[in-house]
Design an enzyme around this catalytic site. Structure first.
Site, PDB file in Angstrom:
ATOM      1  N   TRP A 158      44.249  42.804  47.336  1.00 50.26           N
ATOM      2  CA  TRP A 158      44.016  44.248  47.173  1.00 50.26           C
ATOM      3  C   TRP A 158      42.749  44.516  46.357  1.00 50.26           C
ATOM      4  O   TRP A 158      42.472  43.824  45.374  1.00 50.26           O
ATOM      5  CB  TRP A 158      45.210  44.851  46.433  1.00 50.26           C
ATOM      6  CG  TRP A 158      44.917  46.164  45.793  1.00 50.26           C
ATOM      7  CD1 TRP A 158      44.413  46.379  44.540  1.00 50.26           C
ATOM      8  CD2 TRP A 158      45.068  47.451  46.379  1.00 50.26           C
ATOM      9  NE1 TRP A 158      44.253  47.722  44.303  1.00 50.26           N
ATOM     10  CE2 TRP A 158      44.649  48.408  45.421  1.00 50.26           C
ATOM     11  CE3 TRP A 158      45.531  47.893  47.627  1.00 50.26           C
ATOM     12  CZ2 TRP A 158      44.673  49.780  45.662  1.00 50.26           C
ATOM     13  CZ3 TRP A 158      45.553  49.255  47.862  1.00 50.26           C
ATOM     14  CH2 TRP A 158      45.137  50.180  46.900  1.00 50.26           C
ATOM     15  N   MET A 159      41.993  45.573  46.737  1.00 49.94           N
ATOM     16  CA  MET A 159      40.842  46.007  45.948  1.00 49.94           C
ATOM     17  C   MET A 159      40.921  47.511  45.709  1.00 49.94           C
ATOM     18  O   MET A 159      41.256  48.263  46.607  1.00 49.94           O
ATOM     19  CB  MET A 159      39.554  45.677  46.710  1.00 49.94           C
ATOM     20  CG  MET A 159      38.287  46.183  46.020  1.00 49.94           C
ATOM     21  SD  MET A 159      36.772  45.667  46.851  1.00 49.94           S
ATOM     22  CE  MET A 159      36.650  46.926  48.123  1.00 49.94           C
ATOM     23  N   ASP A 204      38.750  50.261  42.541  1.00 48.90           N
ATOM     24  CA  ASP A 204      37.445  50.616  41.965  1.00 48.90           C
ATOM     25  C   ASP A 204      36.409  49.495  41.869  1.00 48.90           C
ATOM     26  O   ASP A 204      36.747  48.380  41.473  1.00 48.90           O
ATOM     27  CB  ASP A 204      37.610  51.116  40.539  1.00 48.90           C
ATOM     28  CG  ASP A 204      38.794  52.026  40.338  1.00 48.90           C
ATOM     29  OD1 ASP A 204      39.482  52.337  41.302  1.00 48.90           O
ATOM     30  OD2 ASP A 204      39.017  52.425  39.180  1.00 48.90           O
ATOM     31  N   TRP A 245      48.407  47.399  45.192  1.00 48.90           N
ATOM     32  CA  TRP A 245      47.964  47.457  43.803  1.00 48.90           C
ATOM     33  C   TRP A 245      48.903  46.669  42.896  1.00 48.90           C
ATOM     34  O   TRP A 245      50.126  46.722  43.050  1.00 48.90           O
ATOM     35  CB  TRP A 245      47.911  48.921  43.356  1.00 48.90           C
ATOM     36  CG  TRP A 245      47.270  49.090  42.017  1.00 48.90           C
ATOM     37  CD1 TRP A 245      45.945  49.298  41.774  1.00 48.90           C
ATOM     38  CD2 TRP A 245      47.930  49.072  40.743  1.00 48.90           C
ATOM     39  NE1 TRP A 245      45.735  49.389  40.420  1.00 48.90           N
ATOM     40  CE2 TRP A 245      46.928  49.259  39.764  1.00 48.90           C
ATOM     41  CE3 TRP A 245      49.241  48.903  40.321  1.00 48.90           C
ATOM     42  CZ2 TRP A 245      47.213  49.299  38.389  1.00 48.90           C
ATOM     43  CZ3 TRP A 245      49.528  48.934  38.963  1.00 48.90           C
ATOM     44  CH2 TRP A 245      48.517  49.133  38.015  1.00 48.90           C
ATOM     45  N   PHE A 282      41.761  46.630  33.685  1.00 46.65           N
ATOM     46  CA  PHE A 282      41.397  47.851  34.418  1.00 46.65           C
ATOM     47  C   PHE A 282      39.881  47.999  34.510  1.00 46.65           C
ATOM     48  O   PHE A 282      39.118  47.130  34.099  1.00 46.65           O
ATOM     49  CB  PHE A 282      42.007  49.077  33.716  1.00 46.65           C
ATOM     50  CG  PHE A 282      43.413  49.417  34.188  1.00 46.65           C
ATOM     51  CD1 PHE A 282      44.165  48.541  34.950  1.00 46.65           C
ATOM     52  CD2 PHE A 282      43.975  50.657  33.860  1.00 46.65           C
ATOM     53  CE1 PHE A 282      45.455  48.863  35.379  1.00 46.65           C
ATOM     54  CE2 PHE A 282      45.263  50.995  34.284  1.00 46.65           C
ATOM     55  CZ  PHE A 282      46.004  50.103  35.038  1.00 46.65           C
ATOM     56  N   SER A 283      39.440  49.158  34.992  1.00 45.06           N
ATOM     57  CA  SER A 283      38.029  49.369  35.323  1.00 45.06           C
ATOM     58  C   SER A 283      37.124  49.418  34.101  1.00 45.06           C
ATOM     59  O   SER A 283      37.564  49.685  32.983  1.00 45.06           O
ATOM     60  CB  SER A 283      37.889  50.663  36.114  1.00 45.06           C
ATOM     61  OG  SER A 283      38.481  50.461  37.372  1.00 45.06           O
ATOM     62  N   ARG A 294      40.642  55.191  29.284  1.00 44.70           N
ATOM     63  CA  ARG A 294      40.223  53.994  30.033  1.00 44.70           C
ATOM     64  C   ARG A 294      38.854  54.127  30.706  1.00 44.70           C
ATOM     65  O   ARG A 294      38.223  55.159  30.686  1.00 44.70           O
ATOM     66  CB  ARG A 294      41.271  53.669  31.091  1.00 44.70           C
ATOM     67  CG  ARG A 294      41.556  54.774  32.086  1.00 44.70           C
ATOM     68  CD  ARG A 294      42.582  54.299  33.120  1.00 44.70           C
ATOM     69  NE  ARG A 294      42.917  55.346  34.072  1.00 44.70           N
ATOM     70  CZ  ARG A 294      43.924  56.197  33.924  1.00 44.70           C
ATOM     71  NH1 ARG A 294      44.713  56.141  32.865  1.00 44.70           N
ATOM     72  NH2 ARG A 294      44.153  57.124  34.837  1.00 44.70           N
ATOM     73  N   ASP A 295      38.462  53.020  31.320  1.00 42.55           N
ATOM     74  CA  ASP A 295      37.286  52.901  32.189  1.00 42.55           C
ATOM     75  C   ASP A 295      35.964  53.080  31.431  1.00 42.55           C
ATOM     76  O   ASP A 295      35.136  53.932  31.779  1.00 42.55           O
ATOM     77  CB  ASP A 295      37.379  53.903  33.358  1.00 42.55           C
ATOM     78  CG  ASP A 295      38.713  53.861  34.085  1.00 42.55           C
ATOM     79  OD1 ASP A 295      39.403  52.825  33.982  1.00 42.55           O
ATOM     80  OD2 ASP A 295      39.094  54.851  34.733  1.00 42.55           O
ATOM     81  N   TRP A 321      43.865  57.584  46.682  1.00 44.01           N
ATOM     82  CA  TRP A 321      45.144  57.141  46.105  1.00 44.01           C
ATOM     83  C   TRP A 321      46.344  57.699  46.857  1.00 44.01           C
ATOM     84  O   TRP A 321      47.454  57.174  46.731  1.00 44.01           O
ATOM     85  CB  TRP A 321      45.220  57.493  44.615  1.00 44.01           C
ATOM     86  CG  TRP A 321      44.511  56.485  43.756  1.00 44.01           C
ATOM     87  CD1 TRP A 321      43.445  56.704  42.939  1.00 44.01           C
ATOM     88  CD2 TRP A 321      44.808  55.086  43.631  1.00 44.01           C
ATOM     89  NE1 TRP A 321      43.053  55.538  42.325  1.00 44.01           N
ATOM     90  CE2 TRP A 321      43.881  54.529  42.727  1.00 44.01           C
ATOM     91  CE3 TRP A 321      45.769  54.244  44.207  1.00 44.01           C
ATOM     92  CZ2 TRP A 321      43.889  53.170  42.382  1.00 44.01           C
ATOM     93  CZ3 TRP A 321      45.765  52.902  43.860  1.00 44.01           C
ATOM     94  CH2 TRP A 321      44.839  52.382  42.953  1.00 44.01           C
TER      95      TRP A 321
END
Ligand code: FRU
Length: 505
Positions: free
Chosen positions: A21-22, A24, A48, A80-81, A145-146, A284
């Protein structure tokens, strides 16, 4: 692993993981002639979960080499990203030009916290910083996040922008390890309701004028897409080293792409004067249910970003990078068409499995509606047309092929009660897929419109007038599209400079 392709819908020329799975794009960075594309990756399944940073590299943004995952999940949780930078001045102490990656560790136990890892072998392997995490939310925020890190020249410091629920928070640092909070921006801005994710913060010249620079905050929102699910908006404004001020009122939403399958878009660092973004080509709402098994998701074509002015407003254009011209293996030029009612080109000469790029200039004249259906032998089609009464360019995929994704996996939706945007439900979400998307033609200069359209095994990307409008949508035809049926309603229209480029790697 046997990674021989067994998937009908694997793209001909878009980046996909070999298996797994891929989501971001992460850690996008250019160094020593290589573009590094890390990505949210589950090596253990095609849904995911178990998030790692997968890794591919390219010399030209088109041909990708698959490498081993670069950062693996650990006791702090999912990876995470995030982003990467080239540490030109050895700020972090791992050597001049080390690659430094910033990501969010996410777990129920520790929440969402920012971590760092470094690479001294050109991004092949990373060592996690022993002092992780480098940043935790001062108010215990759940969605934090990110991290996107960039060098801010006027202050001679590193800056970080992190998504913090309905805001973006700014921090700065001298050593990339200790971060000081500066400000936040966003609450109430843009489309509502929303949840901010995957920020980027870039400075670009307006209309190519380097004496007129503007800052742009890229904000990926889920939910928020005008057509449902996840999408990318942006805010244009000024930055004084502490705070970002948006040019527009809170209610204004500007979109980087008007399709349903463009998300988590962020830019490469260290690319000099070029600003190159890479989208994840899914949504999503149904990303876990697209009709593949061996792997899931592709990236949309890398796009070059620029700012232009229209009616006193500044907008961002996103155009396919010029390197995509390297995909052209031949070109068929067709005669200009004086379109009175209908005109069919059947077949068109495409590359393998229907892969092609269509270019044309459409002058609607007095027509109400002018456009074409891209069709296959099964009676499936994608309608692409200018609706001059409504002032829109439309891409309609209601009859594009497979539109009910229910049999291919459970659907993910945003569960408002738990605020979990990956809750899975086994219900029929055909309505989320079978629809049309549109963009306002007022972003263009009018009279005639240049359409540049990239068709691959399971996607269509439209760029109008050099990317003033970009629109990316997945489609799942059961046979390749191979004909064009032009039509006009309400008046004569012209279709000129019609070209079909055959594309392959
Ligand atoms: C966006 C996102 C990010 C997060 C990642 C997890 O698509 O939700 O906010 O870091 O995916 O895979």
């Amino acid at each position: 692993f046997d990674t021989t392709n067994r998937e009908y819908y694997r793209p001909v020329y878009h980046h996909t993981p070999l298996y797994g799975w891929m989501n971001d794009a992460n850690g996008l960075v250019y160094k020593d002639g290589e573009y590094h594309l890390y990505f949210q990756y589950n090596p253990y399944g095609s849904k995911w979960g178990n998030m790692h940073w997968g890794h591919s590299v390219s010399k030209d943004l088109i041909h990708w080499e698959h490498l081993a995952p670069a950062i693996a999940r650990d006791t702090l949780g999912h990876i995470f990203s995030g982003s990467s930078v080239v540490d030109h001045n050895n700020s972090a102490g791992y050597g001049k030009d080390a690659l430094i990656a910033f990501y969010t560790s996410a777990s129920d136990e520790h929440g969402q916290i920012q971590c760092m890892a470094y690479s001294t072998d050109n991004g092949r392997t990373y060592t996690k910083y022993e002092g992780n995490p480098i940043l935790t939310p001062f108010d215990g925020l759940k969605d934090f996040r990110d991290p996107k890190v960039f060098w801010y020249e006027p202050a001679q410091k590193w800056y970080m922008i992190v998504s913090a629920d309905k805001n973006m928070r700014f921090y700065n640092s001298t050593d990339l390890k200790h971060w000081e909070y500066l400000s936040q921006f966003g609450e109430g801005y843009g489309v509502q309701p929303n949840q901010f994710e995957c920020p980027d913060f870039i400075q670009l010249p307006v209309d190519g004028d380097k004496n007129h620079m503007k800052w742009v905050m890229i904000v990926n929102v889920n939910p928020g897409c005008p057509f449902g699910g996840s999408a990318t908006e942006y805010f244009v404004g000024d930055f004084d080293g502490k705070e970002f001020k948006c040019d527009n009122d809170k209610s204004v939403s500007k979109w980087l792409d008007f399709g349903k399958d463009h998300y988590a878009t962020v830019c490469f660092s260290n690319t000099g004067d070029r600003t190159i973004a890479v989208p994840w080509m899914s949504n999503w709402q149904y990303a876990n249910a697209t009709p593949t098994r061996q792997y899931r998701s592709a990236n949309a074509l890398p796009r070059e970003l620029s700012l232009y002015t229209k009616d006193g407003e500044i907008y961002m254009a996103a155009n396919a990078v010029k390197e995509t011209q390297g995909l052209r293996k031949g070109t068929t030029e067709l005669n200009n068409i004086d379109l009175k009612d209908e005109y069919t080109v059947n077949p068109i000469t495409t590359g393998p499995e229907g892969a092609c790029e269509l270019e044309m200039d459409i002058t609607p004249g007095k027509a109400d509606t002018v456009g074409f259906a891209l069709c296959n032998d099964k009676g499936e089609k994608v309608d692409i047309y200018l609706d001059m009464k409504a002032g829109r360019v439309v891409m309609d995929r209601t009859q594009s092929g497979i539109t009910d994704l229910t049999p291919y996996g459970e659907m993910t939706v945003h569960d408002k009660e738990t605020d979990d945007h990956r809750k899975t439900l086994s219900v029929n979400y055909v309505n989320d897929f079978a629809l049309g998307t549109w963009a306002p033609l007022s972003l263009c200069n009018g009279k005639s419109y240049h359409l540049d359209i990239f068709v691959d095994k399971c996607s269509i990307e439209i760029f109008v007038d050099g990317g003033r409008i970009a629109m990316t949508n997945l489609v799942f035809p059961t046979a390749p599209y191979n004909a064009l049926r032009f039509y006009t309603r309400g008046g004569e229209a012209q279709v000129e400079n019609l070209k079909v480029h055959q594309l392959s790697l």
